[in-house]
Enzyme design. Structure first.
Site, PDB file in Angstrom:
ATOM      1  N   ASN A 143      20.156  -5.829   6.720  1.00 27.00           N
ATOM      2  CA  ASN A 143      20.656  -5.941   5.341  1.00 27.00           C
ATOM      3  C   ASN A 143      20.609  -4.597   4.622  1.00 27.00           C
ATOM      4  O   ASN A 143      21.532  -4.225   3.892  1.00 27.00           O
ATOM      5  CB  ASN A 143      19.820  -6.961   4.558  1.00 27.00           C
ATOM      6  CG  ASN A 143      20.133  -8.389   4.976  1.00 27.00           C
ATOM      7  OD1 ASN A 143      21.204  -8.672   5.503  1.00 27.00           O
ATOM      8  ND2 ASN A 143      19.188  -9.293   4.749  1.00 27.00           N
TER       9      ASN A 143
ATOM     10  N   THR B 174      -2.862   4.912   8.456  1.00 26.28           N
ATOM     11  CA  THR B 174      -2.954   5.597   7.159  1.00 26.28           C
ATOM     12  C   THR B 174      -3.867   4.785   6.249  1.00 26.28           C
ATOM     13  O   THR B 174      -3.892   3.558   6.334  1.00 26.28           O
ATOM     14  CB  THR B 174      -1.543   5.753   6.569  1.00 26.28           C
ATOM     15  OG1 THR B 174      -0.775   6.564   7.465  1.00 26.28           O
ATOM     16  CG2 THR B 174      -1.573   6.429   5.203  1.00 26.28           C
TER      17      THR B 174
ATOM     18  N   PHE C  52       0.838  -1.209   0.000  1.00 29.26           N
ATOM     19  CA  PHE C  52       0.000   0.000   0.000  1.00 29.26           C
ATOM     20  C   PHE C  52       0.877   1.265   0.000  1.00 29.26           C
ATOM     21  O   PHE C  52       0.893   2.031  -0.974  1.00 29.26           O
ATOM     22  CB  PHE C  52      -0.935  -0.081   1.212  1.00 29.26           C
ATOM     23  CG  PHE C  52      -1.612   1.194   1.593  1.00 29.26           C
ATOM     24  CD1 PHE C  52      -2.296   1.949   0.648  1.00 29.26           C
ATOM     25  CD2 PHE C  52      -1.580   1.637   2.915  1.00 29.26           C
ATOM     26  CE1 PHE C  52      -2.930   3.134   1.011  1.00 29.26           C
ATOM     27  CE2 PHE C  52      -2.211   2.809   3.281  1.00 29.26           C
ATOM     28  CZ  PHE C  52      -2.882   3.565   2.327  1.00 29.26           C
TER      29      PHE C  52
ATOM     30  N   GLY D 244       2.326  -7.955  -0.452  1.00 28.22           N
ATOM     31  CA  GLY D 244       2.198  -6.976  -1.540  1.00 28.22           C
ATOM     32  C   GLY D 244       1.515  -7.591  -2.753  1.00 28.22           C
ATOM     33  O   GLY D 244       1.342  -8.806  -2.841  1.00 28.22           O
TER      34      GLY D 244
ATOM     35  N   TYR E 294       5.498  -7.485  15.739  1.00 29.63           N
ATOM     36  CA  TYR E 294       5.621  -6.270  14.908  1.00 29.63           C
ATOM     37  C   TYR E 294       6.256  -5.152  15.731  1.00 29.63           C
ATOM     38  O   TYR E 294       7.242  -4.541  15.325  1.00 29.63           O
ATOM     39  CB  TYR E 294       4.233  -5.862  14.434  1.00 29.63           C
ATOM     40  CG  TYR E 294       4.175  -4.650  13.539  1.00 29.63           C
ATOM     41  CD1 TYR E 294       4.731  -4.672  12.262  1.00 29.63           C
ATOM     42  CD2 TYR E 294       3.523  -3.481  13.941  1.00 29.63           C
ATOM     43  CE1 TYR E 294       4.644  -3.565  11.420  1.00 29.63           C
ATOM     44  CE2 TYR E 294       3.426  -2.383  13.102  1.00 29.63           C
ATOM     45  CZ  TYR E 294       3.983  -2.424  11.847  1.00 29.63           C
ATOM     46  OH  TYR E 294       3.887  -1.332  11.018  1.00 29.63           O
TER      47      TYR E 294
ATOM     48  N   ASN F  52       8.837  -9.071  -1.879  1.00 24.47           N
ATOM     49  CA  ASN F  52       8.764 -10.538  -2.005  1.00 24.47           C
ATOM     50  C   ASN F  52       7.342 -11.000  -2.300  1.00 24.47           C
ATOM     51  O   ASN F  52       7.090 -12.195  -2.450  1.00 24.47           O
ATOM     52  CB  ASN F  52       9.316 -11.233  -0.751  1.00 24.47           C
ATOM     53  CG  ASN F  52       8.474 -10.973   0.482  1.00 24.47           C
ATOM     54  OD1 ASN F  52       7.478 -10.253   0.428  1.00 24.47           O
ATOM     55  ND2 ASN F  52       8.880 -11.546   1.598  1.00 24.47           N
TER      56      ASN F  52
ATOM     57  N   TYR G  85      23.672   2.455  13.492  1.00 22.60           N
ATOM     58  CA  TYR G  85      24.395   2.684  12.222  1.00 22.60           C
ATOM     59  C   TYR G  85      24.668   4.170  12.031  1.00 22.60           C
ATOM     60  O   TYR G  85      25.685   4.550  11.471  1.00 22.60           O
ATOM     61  CB  TYR G  85      23.600   2.124  11.028  1.00 22.60           C
ATOM     62  CG  TYR G  85      24.019   0.722  10.665  1.00 22.60           C
ATOM     63  CD1 TYR G  85      23.659  -0.361  11.462  1.00 22.60           C
ATOM     64  CD2 TYR G  85      24.800   0.470   9.535  1.00 22.60           C
ATOM     65  CE1 TYR G  85      24.049  -1.651  11.146  1.00 22.60           C
ATOM     66  CE2 TYR G  85      25.196  -0.819   9.209  1.00 22.60           C
ATOM     67  CZ  TYR G  85      24.822  -1.874  10.012  1.00 22.60           C
ATOM     68  OH  TYR G  85      25.220  -3.147   9.698  1.00 22.60           O
TER      69      TYR G  85
END
Ligand code: UDP
Length: 328
Positions: free
Chosen positions: A100, A176, A12, A37, A146, A33, A160
């Site tokens: 990654n 949203t 989305f 989606g 989640y 993947n 990082y």
């Protein structure tokens, strides 16, 4: 021409972000993947000379050819029903997937924006939620997979930034909605609209006194765009502060759709946050951003989108079966 990698491109938000960056003159590399989606969301971009699509799972090593200026990490299941069905994938995409993509950003010297969430605040004890609230999350509850993945995601992104000097951005996305939401993902807006269109009763969970604040997708995308291009490294809430109870919202949907069906009450899912409203002072001050689309306008556009679905798509109210995608 700037080059941007968008993960979750067929989802989305990811698909709307692809559209935005194409419109702004970027070369867009979409990656997904396709577990949650759907290529339908980006098929209009296939054949565009500045759009490429990679069918890849970001929890595996990520490689893309050429330079990258920006990465947007939007790959993740994002509904409580999905977390129950694919809890381990949800944890992995937020943790291993983020790792990654941070590594890729470092190697390509790209700026990376990661999609965090109001769920980092859990069932909040502070209202409205400001970015400096630490949250109230049940680590082992159904939403924990989640919420904790997203909290880890924020931590590793900051690490990082401080350790490697990577340019990072963190957006905390509140509820949203808009066209291309998945009809069967169990979220309240596609659930209610789907029920109205199929002539079913609207299922309000609990007594409907819990609140949410719904942001239209174009406003969300504009906030994310501004944050990416800003020089601000702390988390920023993006959402619409206009709060409503779920019961009142169900009544709005009945008015909008003209359905003759009634409201029925079902059990409240475990750890369902009782109230949620973003404090957007930071976004206003730093990004000059605030939502522009009110719920009446946004919901009309969204309803019109769902009305374009075929009878067959509408009848497919069962939740998607992910089992064939899951590696044992
Ligand atoms: N909800 C509901 N009926 C439904 C689906 C959801 O009453 O058929 C409620 C749900 O319990 C929650 C709110 O609507 O309080 C928003 O749910 P959603 O799954 O959209 O998002 P989240 O809980 O993650 O904000």
């Amino acid at each position: 021409m700037k080059r941007i990698l968008i993960t979750g491109a067929a989802g989305f938000l990811g698909s709307h972000l692809c559209d935005k960056f194409i419109k702004e003159g970027y070369h867009v590399l979409g990656m997904d993947n396709l577990i949650t989606g759907d290529l339908k969301n980006i098929e209009h971009l296939f054949g565009h000379e500045h759009f490429e699509f990679y069918h890849h799972d970001v929890t595996k090593f990520v490689h893309v050819p050429g330079d990258l200026d920006y990465i947007l990490h939007f790959a993740s299941p994002a509904s409580p029903i999905d977390y129950l069905k694919i809890p381990i994938q949800t944890l992995k995409v937020g943790s291993l997937g983020t790792h990654n993509l941070l590594g890729l950003a470092k190697q390509k010297e790209a700026r990376i924006l990661i999609a965090s969430t109001s769920e980092v605040y859990g069932d909040p004890l502070v209202h409205p939620q400001t970015e400096d609230y630490y949250g109230n999350v049940n680590t082992i509850g159904p939403r924990g997979v989640y919420d904790e993945a997203k909290r880890f995601q924020e931590s590793i992104t900051m690490a990082y930034h401080t350790f490697h000097g990577l340019e990072t951005r963190i957006v905390r996305i509140f509820n949203t909605y808009g066209p291309r939401m998945r009809l069967n993902d169990g979220r309240v807006i596609p659930a209610f609209i789907g029920q109205a269109l199929r002539g079913e009763d609207l299922t309000v969970f609990g007594d409907g006194a819990q609140t949410r604040s719904f942001c239209y997708v174009d406003d969300q995308v504009e906030g994310i765009y501004r944050l990416l291009l800003s020089d601000y490294e702390q988390p920023v809430n993006i959402g619409n502060p206009h709060e409503i109870t779920i019961l009142e919202f169900a009544e709005e949907i009945i008015k909008l759709t003209g359905t003759k069906q009634k409201i029925v009450f079902k059990d409240l899912p475990k750890d369902d946050p009782m109230q949620r409203q973003p404090d957007i002072t930071r976004a206003k001050n730093i990004l000059g951003w605030e939502p522009k689309v009110n719920r009446e306008v946004g919901m009309k556009i969204t309803y019109d989108y769902f009305k374009t679905l075929t009878e067959e798509e509408l009848r497919y109210s069962e939740h998607k079966d992910f089992s064939k995608y899951i590696q044992k």
